[in-house]
Design an enzyme around this catalytic site. Structure first.
Site, PDB file in Angstrom:
ATOM      1  N   TYR A  14       0.841  -1.206   0.000  1.00  0.00           N
ATOM      2  CA  TYR A  14       0.000   0.000   0.000  1.00  0.00           C
ATOM      3  C   TYR A  14       0.871   1.250   0.000  1.00  0.00           C
ATOM      4  O   TYR A  14       0.624   2.194  -0.782  1.00  0.00           O
ATOM      5  CB  TYR A  14      -0.932   0.019   1.212  1.00  0.00           C
ATOM      6  CG  TYR A  14      -1.730   1.300   1.319  1.00  0.00           C
ATOM      7  CD1 TYR A  14      -2.769   1.559   0.445  1.00  0.00           C
ATOM      8  CD2 TYR A  14      -1.413   2.263   2.284  1.00  0.00           C
ATOM      9  CE1 TYR A  14      -3.490   2.747   0.514  1.00  0.00           C
ATOM     10  CE2 TYR A  14      -2.132   3.445   2.365  1.00  0.00           C
ATOM     11  CZ  TYR A  14      -3.167   3.680   1.485  1.00  0.00           C
ATOM     12  OH  TYR A  14      -3.875   4.867   1.558  1.00  0.00           O
TER      13      TYR A  14
ATOM     14  N   LYS B 211       1.012   4.344  -2.844  1.00  0.00           N
ATOM     15  CA  LYS B 211       0.831   5.771  -2.584  1.00  0.00           C
ATOM     16  C   LYS B 211       2.063   6.573  -3.022  1.00  0.00           C
ATOM     17  O   LYS B 211       1.941   7.734  -3.411  1.00  0.00           O
ATOM     18  CB  LYS B 211       0.525   5.999  -1.102  1.00  0.00           C
ATOM     19  CG  LYS B 211      -0.788   5.402  -0.627  1.00  0.00           C
ATOM     20  CD  LYS B 211      -1.998   6.163  -1.167  1.00  0.00           C
ATOM     21  CE  LYS B 211      -2.615   5.646  -2.406  1.00  0.00           C
ATOM     22  NZ  LYS B 211      -3.768   6.445  -2.875  1.00  0.00           N
TER      23      LYS B 211
END
Length: 312
Positions: free
Chosen positions: A188, A192
Protein backbone atom coordinates in the site's frame (compact mmCIF):
# COMPACT_ATOMS: atom_id res chain seq x y z
CA UNK A 1 -6.52 13.29 16.30
CA UNK A 2 -4.33 11.47 13.76
CA UNK A 3 -5.02 13.90 10.91
CA UNK A 4 -3.29 16.98 12.30
CA UNK A 5 -6.55 18.95 12.06
CA UNK A 6 -6.16 21.95 14.33
CA UNK A 7 -8.24 25.04 14.82
CA UNK A 8 -10.05 27.11 12.22
CA UNK A 9 -8.69 26.75 8.74
CA UNK A 10 -9.83 26.54 5.13
CA UNK A 11 -13.11 24.70 4.75
CA UNK A 12 -15.68 23.89 2.06
CA UNK A 13 -17.38 27.26 2.46
CA UNK A 14 -14.23 28.78 0.95
CA UNK A 15 -14.68 26.95 -2.36
CA UNK A 16 -15.21 29.57 -5.10
CA UNK A 17 -18.12 29.53 -7.52
CA UNK A 18 -17.60 26.61 -9.90
CA UNK A 19 -20.43 27.31 -12.31
CA UNK A 20 -19.45 26.12 -15.76
CA UNK A 21 -16.63 23.92 -14.46
CA UNK A 22 -16.53 20.18 -15.15
CA UNK A 23 -15.04 17.71 -12.67
CA UNK A 24 -14.25 14.02 -12.41
CA UNK A 25 -13.86 12.27 -9.05
CA UNK A 26 -12.86 8.61 -8.90
CA UNK A 27 -14.16 6.52 -6.03
CA UNK A 28 -16.84 9.14 -5.72
CA UNK A 29 -19.60 7.02 -4.21
CA UNK A 30 -18.16 6.77 -0.69
CA UNK A 31 -15.81 8.34 1.84
CA UNK A 32 -13.57 11.20 0.74
CA UNK A 33 -14.73 10.88 -2.86
CA UNK A 34 -18.39 11.27 -1.94
CA UNK A 35 -17.68 14.42 0.09
CA UNK A 36 -15.61 15.78 -2.79
CA UNK A 37 -18.37 15.15 -5.33
CA UNK A 38 -20.98 16.71 -3.07
CA UNK A 39 -19.03 19.88 -2.30
CA UNK A 40 -17.94 20.46 -5.90
CA UNK A 41 -21.56 20.06 -6.99
CA UNK A 42 -22.77 22.33 -4.18
CA UNK A 43 -20.61 25.11 -5.61
CA UNK A 44 -21.88 24.75 -9.15
CA UNK A 45 -19.62 22.23 -10.90
CA UNK A 46 -20.97 19.46 -13.08
CA UNK A 47 -19.39 16.38 -11.55
CA UNK A 48 -18.84 12.89 -12.93
CA UNK A 49 -18.76 10.26 -10.20
CA UNK A 50 -16.52 7.39 -11.31
CA UNK A 51 -17.04 4.09 -9.53
CA UNK A 52 -17.24 0.40 -10.28
CA UNK A 53 -20.33 -0.03 -8.10
CA UNK A 54 -23.20 1.47 -10.08
CA UNK A 55 -25.95 0.76 -7.54
CA UNK A 56 -24.05 2.46 -4.71
CA UNK A 57 -23.14 5.34 -6.98
CA UNK A 58 -26.74 5.92 -8.05
CA UNK A 59 -27.86 5.80 -4.41
CA UNK A 60 -25.14 8.32 -3.50
CA UNK A 61 -26.16 10.62 -6.36
CA UNK A 62 -29.79 10.48 -5.26
CA UNK A 63 -28.76 11.44 -1.72
CA UNK A 64 -26.72 14.38 -3.02
CA UNK A 65 -29.63 15.60 -5.14
CA UNK A 66 -32.01 15.30 -2.20
CA UNK A 67 -29.69 17.56 -0.21
CA UNK A 68 -28.78 19.83 -3.15
CA UNK A 69 -31.65 19.80 -5.68
CA UNK A 70 -29.66 21.78 -8.23
CA UNK A 71 -26.68 19.40 -8.08
CA UNK A 72 -25.51 18.15 -11.47
CA UNK A 73 -23.87 14.75 -10.90
CA UNK A 74 -23.58 11.82 -13.29
CA UNK A 75 -22.20 8.29 -13.00
CA UNK A 76 -19.53 6.71 -15.20
CA UNK A 77 -18.37 3.14 -14.64
CA UNK A 78 -14.69 2.90 -13.67
CA UNK A 79 -12.86 -0.11 -12.28
CA UNK A 80 -9.51 1.02 -10.88
CA UNK A 81 -8.17 -2.52 -11.24
CA UNK A 82 -8.79 -2.73 -14.98
CA UNK A 83 -6.72 -0.78 -17.52
CA UNK A 84 -9.39 -1.41 -20.15
CA UNK A 85 -12.09 -0.02 -17.86
CA UNK A 86 -10.00 3.11 -17.23
CA UNK A 87 -9.69 3.73 -20.95
CA UNK A 88 -13.42 3.14 -21.45
CA UNK A 89 -14.27 5.53 -18.61
CA UNK A 90 -12.18 8.26 -20.24
CA UNK A 91 -13.86 7.58 -23.59
CA UNK A 92 -17.32 7.74 -21.98
CA UNK A 93 -16.49 11.11 -20.48
CA UNK A 94 -15.06 12.49 -23.72
CA UNK A 95 -18.23 11.47 -25.55
CA UNK A 96 -20.18 13.75 -23.20
CA UNK A 97 -17.92 16.75 -22.58
CA UNK A 98 -15.46 18.99 -24.42
CA UNK A 99 -13.80 20.48 -21.31
CA UNK A 100 -12.41 19.22 -18.01
CA UNK A 101 -11.38 21.56 -15.21
CA UNK A 102 -10.84 19.24 -12.26
CA UNK A 103 -9.66 15.62 -12.10
CA UNK A 104 -9.47 14.11 -8.61
CA UNK A 105 -7.86 10.67 -8.63
CA UNK A 106 -9.23 9.56 -5.29
CA UNK A 107 -10.11 5.85 -5.55
CA UNK A 108 -7.92 3.35 -3.70
CA UNK A 109 -7.81 0.07 -1.83
CA UNK A 110 -5.59 -0.66 1.17
CA UNK A 111 -4.04 -3.61 2.97
CA UNK A 112 -5.75 -6.36 0.98
CA UNK A 113 -4.13 -9.80 0.64
CA UNK A 114 -1.75 -10.34 -2.27
CA UNK A 115 -3.66 -10.84 -5.50
CA UNK A 116 -3.26 -9.92 -9.16
CA UNK A 117 -5.75 -8.00 -11.30
CA UNK A 118 -7.08 -9.15 -14.68
CA UNK A 119 -4.07 -7.35 -16.18
CA UNK A 120 -1.64 -9.21 -13.94
CA UNK A 121 -0.98 -6.18 -11.73
CA UNK A 122 -0.87 -6.48 -7.93
CA UNK A 123 -4.17 -5.04 -6.69
CA UNK A 124 -2.76 -2.24 -4.57
CA UNK A 125 -0.37 -1.22 -7.33
CA UNK A 126 -3.53 -0.52 -9.33
CA UNK A 127 -3.97 2.53 -7.07
CA UNK A 128 -1.27 3.96 -9.30
CA UNK A 129 -1.60 2.24 -12.67
CA UNK A 130 -5.38 2.61 -12.89
CA UNK A 131 -5.25 6.36 -12.46
CA UNK A 132 -2.47 6.73 -15.01
CA UNK A 133 -4.61 4.79 -17.50
CA UNK A 134 -7.57 7.10 -16.82
CA UNK A 135 -5.60 10.35 -16.88
CA UNK A 136 -3.51 9.96 -20.02
CA UNK A 137 -6.47 9.91 -22.48
CA UNK A 138 -7.90 12.97 -20.71
CA UNK A 139 -4.77 15.12 -21.15
CA UNK A 140 -5.84 16.64 -24.49
CA UNK A 141 -9.12 17.97 -23.07
CA UNK A 142 -7.36 19.15 -19.90
CA UNK A 143 -4.80 21.04 -22.01
CA UNK A 144 -7.52 22.54 -24.19
CA UNK A 145 -9.44 23.71 -21.14
CA UNK A 146 -6.27 25.16 -19.59
CA UNK A 147 -5.70 27.27 -22.71
CA UNK A 148 -9.00 29.10 -22.22
CA UNK A 149 -9.20 32.46 -20.42
CA UNK A 150 -9.82 32.32 -16.67
CA UNK A 151 -9.32 28.57 -16.49
CA UNK A 152 -8.08 26.84 -13.33
CA UNK A 153 -7.25 23.28 -14.30
CA UNK A 154 -6.16 20.83 -11.62
CA UNK A 155 -5.11 17.18 -11.47
CA UNK A 156 -5.22 16.02 -7.86
CA UNK A 157 -3.74 12.66 -6.91
CA UNK A 158 -4.49 11.32 -3.45
CA UNK A 159 -1.39 9.90 -1.81
CA UNK A 160 -0.72 9.16 1.87
CA UNK A 161 1.77 9.74 4.63
CA UNK A 162 2.23 5.97 4.34
CA UNK A 163 4.50 6.68 1.35
CA UNK A 164 7.19 7.49 3.91
CA UNK A 165 7.59 3.77 4.65
CA UNK A 166 7.63 2.70 0.99
CA UNK A 167 10.49 0.58 -0.26
CA UNK A 168 12.38 1.75 -3.31
CA UNK A 169 10.40 0.37 -6.25
CA UNK A 170 11.81 -1.36 -9.31
CA UNK A 171 9.94 -0.54 -12.51
CA UNK A 172 11.99 -2.80 -14.76
CA UNK A 173 8.97 -4.96 -15.61
CA UNK A 174 5.68 -6.27 -14.27
CA UNK A 175 7.34 -8.89 -12.09
CA UNK A 176 9.41 -6.31 -10.26
CA UNK A 177 6.36 -4.04 -9.88
CA UNK A 178 4.46 -6.94 -8.31
CA UNK A 179 7.05 -7.69 -5.63
CA UNK A 180 4.99 -9.05 -2.71
CA UNK A 181 7.16 -7.77 0.18
CA UNK A 182 6.73 -9.21 3.63
CA UNK A 183 3.55 -7.34 4.61
CA UNK A 184 0.57 -5.91 2.75
CA UNK A 185 1.09 -2.46 4.27
CA UNK A 186 4.34 -2.01 2.34
CA UNK A 187 2.52 -2.69 -0.93
CA UNK A 188 0.00 0.00 0.00
CA UNK A 189 2.78 2.43 0.91
CA UNK A 190 4.43 1.82 -2.45
CA UNK A 191 1.15 2.40 -4.29
CA UNK A 192 0.83 5.77 -2.58
CA UNK A 193 4.41 6.56 -3.57
CA UNK A 194 3.37 5.76 -7.15
CA UNK A 195 0.68 8.46 -6.91
CA UNK A 196 3.30 10.98 -5.84
CA UNK A 197 5.73 9.95 -8.57
CA UNK A 198 2.93 10.21 -11.12
CA UNK A 199 2.22 13.77 -9.99
CA UNK A 200 5.87 14.75 -10.31
CA UNK A 201 6.35 13.23 -13.75
CA UNK A 202 3.02 14.46 -15.07
CA UNK A 203 3.81 18.03 -14.04
CA UNK A 204 7.10 17.79 -15.97
CA UNK A 205 5.28 16.53 -19.04
CA UNK A 206 2.81 19.40 -18.74
CA UNK A 207 5.48 22.09 -18.61
CA UNK A 208 4.34 25.17 -20.47
CA UNK A 209 0.67 24.59 -19.66
CA UNK A 210 -1.45 26.16 -16.94
CA UNK A 211 -2.36 22.78 -15.45
CA UNK A 212 -1.48 22.27 -11.80
CA UNK A 213 -0.77 18.72 -10.61
CA UNK A 214 -0.80 18.13 -6.86
CA UNK A 215 -0.37 15.22 -4.45
CA UNK A 216 -2.55 15.24 -1.34
CA UNK A 217 -2.28 13.42 1.97
CA UNK A 218 -5.80 13.80 3.40
CA UNK A 219 -4.93 12.85 6.98
CA UNK A 220 -5.78 9.57 8.67
CA UNK A 221 -9.47 9.16 7.93
CA UNK A 222 -12.19 6.81 9.10
CA UNK A 223 -13.52 5.48 5.78
CA UNK A 224 -14.25 2.13 4.15
CA UNK A 225 -10.65 1.93 2.90
CA UNK A 226 -9.81 0.32 6.25
CA UNK A 227 -12.02 -2.66 5.43
CA UNK A 228 -9.08 -4.17 3.54
CA UNK A 229 -7.56 -4.85 6.94
CA UNK A 230 -10.44 -7.23 7.67
CA UNK A 231 -9.32 -9.40 4.79
CA UNK A 232 -5.66 -9.46 5.80
CA UNK A 233 -6.07 -9.44 9.59
CA UNK A 234 -9.67 -10.32 10.63
CA UNK A 235 -8.73 -10.10 14.31
CA UNK A 236 -8.48 -6.31 13.94
CA UNK A 237 -12.23 -5.95 13.22
CA UNK A 238 -13.19 -5.09 16.82
CA UNK A 239 -10.91 -2.05 16.65
CA UNK A 240 -13.07 -0.32 14.02
CA UNK A 241 -15.23 1.39 16.66
CA UNK A 242 -12.11 2.85 18.27
CA UNK A 243 -10.84 3.94 14.86
CA UNK A 244 -14.00 5.94 14.21
CA UNK A 245 -13.51 7.86 17.46
CA UNK A 246 -9.86 8.72 16.88
CA UNK A 247 -9.62 9.46 13.17
CA UNK A 248 -10.80 12.37 11.08
CA UNK A 249 -14.22 12.30 9.48
CA UNK A 250 -14.56 11.98 5.70
CA UNK A 251 -15.55 15.67 5.54
CA UNK A 252 -12.41 16.74 7.38
CA UNK A 253 -10.30 14.43 5.24
CA UNK A 254 -11.72 15.72 1.97
CA UNK A 255 -10.87 19.35 2.69
CA UNK A 256 -7.28 19.25 1.46
CA UNK A 257 -8.20 17.66 -1.87
CA UNK A 258 -11.02 20.19 -2.25
CA UNK A 259 -8.51 22.95 -1.54
CA UNK A 260 -6.14 21.50 -4.13
CA UNK A 261 -8.95 21.19 -6.67
CA UNK A 262 -10.48 24.64 -6.26
CA UNK A 263 -8.54 27.24 -4.30
CA UNK A 264 -7.12 30.22 -6.23
CA UNK A 265 -4.18 30.03 -3.83
CA UNK A 266 -2.84 27.09 -5.83
CA UNK A 267 -1.95 29.44 -8.68
CA UNK A 268 -1.08 32.34 -6.41
CA UNK A 269 1.45 30.21 -4.53
CA UNK A 270 2.55 28.35 -7.68
CA UNK A 271 1.94 24.94 -6.15
CA UNK A 272 2.88 22.87 -9.20
CA UNK A 273 3.78 19.29 -8.18
CA UNK A 274 3.27 20.29 -4.54
CA UNK A 275 2.55 17.79 -1.78
CA UNK A 276 -0.27 19.06 0.45
CA UNK A 277 -1.25 17.98 3.96
CA UNK A 278 -4.24 19.03 6.11
CA UNK A 279 -5.54 21.52 5.62
CA UNK A 280 -4.09 22.88 2.39
CA UNK A 281 -0.56 23.17 3.76
CA UNK A 282 2.59 22.35 1.81
CA UNK A 283 4.24 19.28 3.29
CA UNK A 284 7.65 17.70 2.88
CA UNK A 285 7.74 14.77 0.47
CA UNK A 286 9.54 11.62 1.55
CA UNK A 287 12.94 11.22 -0.08
CA UNK A 288 11.65 8.67 -2.60
CA UNK A 289 8.77 11.01 -3.39
CA UNK A 290 11.15 13.89 -4.03
CA UNK A 291 12.75 11.81 -6.80
CA UNK A 292 15.14 14.67 -7.52
CA UNK A 293 16.64 13.05 -10.60
CA UNK A 294 13.21 12.08 -11.90
CA UNK A 295 14.28 8.49 -12.51
CA UNK A 296 11.53 6.82 -10.49
CA UNK A 297 8.76 8.96 -11.95
CA UNK A 298 9.93 8.32 -15.48
CA UNK A 299 10.34 4.61 -14.79
CA UNK A 300 6.84 4.34 -13.38
CA UNK A 301 5.24 6.19 -16.27
CA UNK A 302 7.20 4.24 -18.88
CA UNK A 303 6.07 0.94 -17.36
CA UNK A 304 2.47 2.13 -17.08
CA UNK A 305 2.44 3.12 -20.74
CA UNK A 306 3.72 -0.32 -21.73
CA UNK A 307 1.06 -2.04 -19.60
CA UNK A 308 -1.68 0.21 -21.01
CA UNK A 309 -0.61 -0.49 -24.59
CA UNK A 310 -0.68 -4.22 -23.90
CA UNK A 311 -3.93 -4.48 -21.93
CA UNK A 312 -6.32 -1.69 -22.91
Amino acid sequence: MFGFFEGKSWDASDIPDLTGRIAIVTGGNTGLGLVTVRELARHGARVYMLSRNESKAITAIDEIKNEIPEANVEFIHFDLQSLKSAKQAAESFLAKEDRLDILVNNAAIMAVPYQLSEDGIELQACNGTGHVALTLPLLPVLKRTASEPNSRVRIVNITSIAARVAHKPDFTNLDTLNRPFWITGVRYANSKLFNMLFTNELQKRLEGTRIYCLSVHPGVISTDIWLGLNQSWPWLSPLHAIRRRLMLTPYQGALTQLYAATSPEVEAKDLKAAYLVPVGKVGNKPSLGEDKKGELGKGFMDLCEKLIAKNS
